[in-house]
Structures are given as C-alpha cells and as structure tokens.
Design an enzyme around this catalytic site. Structure first.
Site, PDB file in Angstrom:
ATOM      1  N   ARG A  50      40.559  43.309  24.193  1.00  0.00           N
ATOM      2  CA  ARG A  50      39.713  43.814  23.169  1.00  0.00           C
ATOM      3  C   ARG A  50      40.447  45.100  22.327  1.00  0.00           C
ATOM      4  NH1 ARG A  50      36.448  47.354  24.770  1.00  0.00           N
ATOM      5  NH2 ARG A  50      36.909  47.573  26.870  1.00  0.00           N
ATOM      6  N   ASP A  85      38.411  37.391  38.383  1.00  0.00           N
ATOM      7  CA  ASP A  85      37.556  36.326  38.551  1.00  0.00           C
ATOM      8  C   ASP A  85      36.456  35.899  38.051  1.00  0.00           C
ATOM      9  OD1 ASP A  85      39.825  34.844  39.881  1.00  0.00           O
ATOM     10  OD2 ASP A  85      39.466  35.689  41.779  1.00  0.00           O
ATOM     11  N   GLU A  86      35.492  36.987  38.406  1.00  0.00           N
ATOM     12  CA  GLU A  86      34.225  37.095  38.108  1.00  0.00           C
ATOM     13  C   GLU A  86      33.659  36.865  36.530  1.00  0.00           C
ATOM     14  OE1 GLU A  86      35.045  41.431  38.778  1.00  0.00           O
ATOM     15  OE2 GLU A  86      35.751  39.614  39.589  1.00  0.00           O
ATOM     16  N   GLN A  88      35.927  35.498  34.267  1.00  0.00           N
ATOM     17  CA  GLN A  88      36.698  34.289  33.634  1.00  0.00           C
ATOM     18  C   GLN A  88      35.904  33.177  32.908  1.00  0.00           C
ATOM     19  OE1 GLN A  88      39.742  32.747  35.958  1.00  0.00           O
ATOM     20  NE2 GLN A  88      40.927  34.624  36.287  1.00  0.00           N
ATOM     21  N   HIS A 110      45.363  32.503  40.121  1.00  0.00           N
ATOM     22  CA  HIS A 110      44.730  32.007  41.418  1.00  0.00           C
ATOM     23  C   HIS A 110      43.592  30.978  40.944  1.00  0.00           C
ATOM     24  CE1 HIS A 110      42.293  32.505  44.888  1.00  0.00           C
ATOM     25  NE2 HIS A 110      41.231  33.466  44.285  1.00  0.00           N
ATOM     26  N   GLU A 197      42.965  37.066  52.496  1.00  0.00           N
ATOM     27  CA  GLU A 197      42.333  38.333  52.062  1.00  0.00           C
ATOM     28  C   GLU A 197      41.374  38.749  52.988  1.00  0.00           C
ATOM     29  OE1 GLU A 197      43.306  37.484  47.125  1.00  0.00           O
ATOM     30  OE2 GLU A 197      41.206  37.166  48.430  1.00  0.00           O
ATOM     31  N   GLU A 229      49.231  57.006  63.558  1.00  0.00           N
ATOM     32  CA  GLU A 229      49.315  55.808  64.420  1.00  0.00           C
ATOM     33  C   GLU A 229      48.812  54.683  64.061  1.00  0.00           C
ATOM     34  OE1 GLU A 229      51.265  56.088  67.093  1.00  0.00           O
ATOM     35  OE2 GLU A 229      51.901  58.192  66.759  1.00  0.00           O
TER      36      GLU A 229
END
Length: 341
Positions: A50, A85-86, A88, A110, A197, A229
């Site tokens: 954009r 991804d959501e 595309q 991906h 993931e 730790e």
C-alpha cells in the site's frame, strides 16, 4: 529414507535470478529480510505495498521502488508473497491473480495456502517455494555477517521447466546457499512446519518455560532466579544443540545436569506429551487447524487477542523485561529493532 542432497552456492547458477524482476509483496519480517538480501546480491527488486502505508515508508528509506500490488505483479517475473497467511488468499484473488501472466513464478515462503488450497494458482504459472528456516530478521542479520540461514525449496507447478533452478538461484541470493538448501514438497514443508511451531519450537518451548517458571515461583523462589533458570539459559543450551546435536550439549554441561536431563526429562515430556503431539499432527494433516485458524482470523480475532493479552501480562514477561533492561550483556546489536525493521 532418500539420500540427503544439500545445495550450496557452488552448485547453483547464481546469476539466473538477476535476469528476473522480483516483486516482493509485503515488508514484514520476511519481506524485509529477503528483499534487503536480494538487493545487496544485485537483484532487481520492487516492493508491492500500500503506497501510503508505514511499510512503504520504511521500504523507501532503504532505497526500494514501491508500487501498488497490482502494478508490481504486472511488471514482475517473480512474485514472492510475504504477507501473513491469513490474508494471502484474499489479496491473491483481488490484486494478484487478475494481473498475472503466463510463465511467471509465483513464490511462497510457506506452503500453507497452496497445500490447503486456499489459493489455487493459474495452470500456466509456475508455483515455487523458498522457505528460510528462520525468521526474516535472522535471514538479514546472518547475511550481514557473511553467513546465511538454511532454506527449503519446493516445486508445485513447473510449466517453464526451470522452476527448480530459479528457486535455487533466489535462495542463494538471500544467503541460503552459504548455509545449505534442501528440496522438499509443499505438503511436507507445511505440515512439518506447523507441527514444529505448535508442538516444539514455539508452543512446546513457550509452555515448558512458563510451566517451569511458575513451578519455581509458586514454590517460593525468586522470580528473577526462576527467569534465569528457565528462560535465559534456554538460548545458551539451544545454541550448543544447534551446533552439534544433543550430544554436543551433554558434552558441555556438568555430569549433574546430564544425569538429571536423561532421568528427569522423560517424566516431563513422556507418553502423554507424545500422545498430545500426535493429536496436534492429526489436526494439521486433516486441515482442522488451518480451518480453525482462518475462521479465527475472519471472525475478529477475539480469542487470539485475549491469548496475546494474557501472555503479554504474564509475570515471566514483566520480570524478563526488567532484567534485560538492566543488563549490559546482549545489547550490542539487536536482531529485531521494531523502529528499523
């Protein structure tokens, strides 16, 4: 098991990608890392964004030519989609697909949308993948050090017959040929990536760190000690593992730690954990997870936003921020600088 073939720069026609005009769609972590590396490798890169957005402003500061997505697609030979991804599929249908032409290379990092058929590409377009096995900011920082992040390539459609060579050349230009490139499939990359993931490197590790931290704090120990730790030392241990496997890590730690590792670790990650992992994998393979994720994204992200809020406000995050802000160690050059990349 098939024989492992690793491609390096010496095996690749590195100049091939320089004969193609590349449109990068998106300037997030991967968009930033890949486009910067391509530019520094001498490639012809344009950004499809954009034109009045914040990403476009950042991209121009780095010297990129910025165009709207439609015009970038029309002008390019290679169209690399590096937006989330959501979104595309919607962007592909509205802005990319109507402007594609025969023989173009449609690229992903991906396989999610191709494998789960959220995107169906025209038959006369090549569909390829170059998937660095690391975040985009690391792709960039390793390249700047003269190194690279290993990458996967995959071919889904190959109308022109040279898609593999183009994928290898592109991967080399972002630095992967310095580290190693392996060929796979869209299905294998997608399903193993989602599993890793969710069950191990993000979900599994995050849950393990939080559970360990909470166990120590609830038992009355200092949250600062619990942070060191369970979180701080994680990177140091993982670095040893990445360098030479679990054996390398066990060679470096004390006998006490090694004995505790091998006798107590399986109590934490045992049969119940593995059964849960198998169910996670089944949900990925069946498409259940992809449908759930896309539904959440399209319905306003109420669950997702609440999960982000709860995790952001966890004591571990607040204690960690306090400790890191007081440290000199590890501040020389950040991989992620939100004001810059």
């Amino acid at each position: 098991m098939s024989e492992l073939k690793i491609y390096l720069d010496k095996d690749i026609n590195r100049d091939l990608i320089k004969t193609k005009k590349i449109a990068i769609i998106g300037f997030g972590s991967q968009g930033y890392g890949q486009s910067m590396n391509l530019k520094d490798s001498g490639c012809d890169v344009i950004l499809g964004l954009r034109e009045d957005g914040k990403s476009a402003e950042k991209a121009r500061k780095y010297g990129f030519k910025v165009m709207n997505i439609e015009d970038a697609v029309k002008e390019a030979d290679v169209v690399q989609i590096l937006i989330p991804d959501e979104i595309q599929a919607e962007v592909f249908e509205r802005q990319i697909k109507p402007n594609m032409h025969k023989g173009q290379y449609l690229m992903f990092s991906h396989g999610f949308n191709i494998h789960f058929k959220k995107i169906v590409a025209p038959e006369d377009v090549n569909v390829i993948m170059v998937a660095p096995k690391g975040p985009g900011h690391t792709v960039r920082s390793e390249y700047e050090l003269g190194k690279g992040v290993p990458s996967l390539i995959a071919i889904y459609q190959d109308g022109t017959g040279d898609s593999k060579e183009v994928a290898l050349s592109y991967a080399s230009a972002i630095g992967a040929g310095r580290a190693g490139i392996i060929e796979t499939t869209f299905r294998e990359e997608t399903e193993t990536d989602l599993f890793g993931e969710q069950a191990v490197i993000c979900g599994g590790v995050s849950a393990l760190i939080k559970a360990g931290y909470e166990t120590l704090v609830e038992a009355g120990y200092s949250p600062y000690m619990a942070y060191f730790e369970t979180l701080h030392e994680m990177k140091l241990i993982v670095d040893l593992i990445c360098e030479g496997g679990l054996g390398n890590m066990r060679y470096s730690i004390s006998n006490t730690a090694e004995y505790g590792d091998m006798t107590r670790g399986p109590r934490v990650i045992g049969k119940d954990s593995k059964d849960a992992m198998k169910k996670i994998l089944e949900d990925i393979q069946s498409g259940k997870f992809s449908d759930e994720f896309m539904t959440e994204m399209k319905s306003g992200c109420a669950v997702f936003d609440e999960l982000r809020r709860v995790n952001r406000e966890h004591s571990l995050e607040k204690v960690g921020e306090e400790i890191r802000s007081s440290f000199v160690w590890g501040k020389d050059k950040k991989i992620v600088d939100r004001t810059r990349n």
